[in-house]
Scaffold this active site. Sequence first.
Site, short mmCIF file in Angstrom:
data_model
loop_
_atom_site.label_atom_id
_atom_site.label_comp_id
_atom_site.label_asym_id
_atom_site.label_seq_id
_atom_site.Cartn_x
_atom_site.Cartn_y
_atom_site.Cartn_z
N ASP A 19 0.86 -1.07 0.05
CA ASP A 19 -0.21 0.02 -0.07
C ASP A 19 0.80 1.46 0.01
O ASP A 19 1.99 1.26 0.43
CB ASP A 19 -0.85 -0.06 1.28
CG ASP A 19 -2.01 0.84 1.22
OD1 ASP A 19 -2.40 1.48 -0.12
OD2 ASP A 19 -2.67 1.20 2.07
N ASN A 67 -10.79 -2.90 -6.05
CA ASN A 67 -10.04 -1.93 -6.93
C ASN A 67 -10.46 -1.60 -8.32
O ASN A 67 -10.31 -0.75 -9.08
CB ASN A 67 -8.52 -2.48 -6.98
CG ASN A 67 -7.70 -2.19 -5.80
OD1 ASN A 67 -6.64 -2.83 -5.58
ND2 ASN A 67 -7.95 -1.33 -5.12
#
Length: 245
Positions: A19, A67
């Site tokens: 991330d 996503n």
Amino acid sequence: MKTQIDITKLPQHIAIIMDGNGRWAKQKGKLRVFGHESGAGTLRNIIQATAELGIPYLTLYAFSTENWNRPKAEVNALMSLLFRGLQKEIKMLHQNNIRLNAIGDMDSLPTNVQKELQKSIELTQHNTRCTITLALAYGSRQELIQAVKKIASDVKNNIISLDDIDELRINQELYTRKMPNVDLLIRTSGEHRISNFLLWQIAYAELYFTKVLWPDFTPEHLYQAIINFQQRERRFGKTSEQLSK
Ligand code: FPP
């Protein structure tokens, strides 16, 4: 740092939530895609470091089901990066005896990515040094839903009985059926969340969070996480006294 690692007590399965690519790019006044490209370089280094250490399983959260909701241009850029990355790196993986694997809803990926993945998985399927698993279009709840459906249908069709449902049976219906449970879960970028990643498989995993953004994450940071893991006492629900017996 690497010399401080006890190679007799290595985690057998490390999972990473990569991330912070977007924030990394923003800090540099660049587009998010630039962060993903740099993150792909980090991925390469971490795969090599993991293989060199002798860790048999590394699973990476590369693209979640959620996503898909990102701007189309970013999704396309990620898919293109994945496609190019596979083309470019598969030789290196194969030469290093590394096996590539993927988990998630492969059918939802663009056809060219599916084909390239399939090719790479087949090419490296007999490699034995370590298994790198890319979680792509992956969501843990979705994984559990399909497992529950399969088990329910087996009961309904009298293939198994209700009493046959145990941990082993559930494991067998997950994408990760041939892998050991996760020992160490790492998340970069300072977020303290699991984000629908391997919920069943991390039941007893040690969690390690670092503020370092993924493009800045180096093998040294990985060694630090492993050393930290080795300093913890994993009790699996038992007491310290029971463990020392
Ligand atoms: C999280 O950063 C990262 C991703 C969603 C993608 C991970 C992809 C790579 C490491 C590059 C290699 C690509 C593939 C597909 C294997 P973020 O965008 O959520 O960062 P932010 O939280 O700072 O916005």
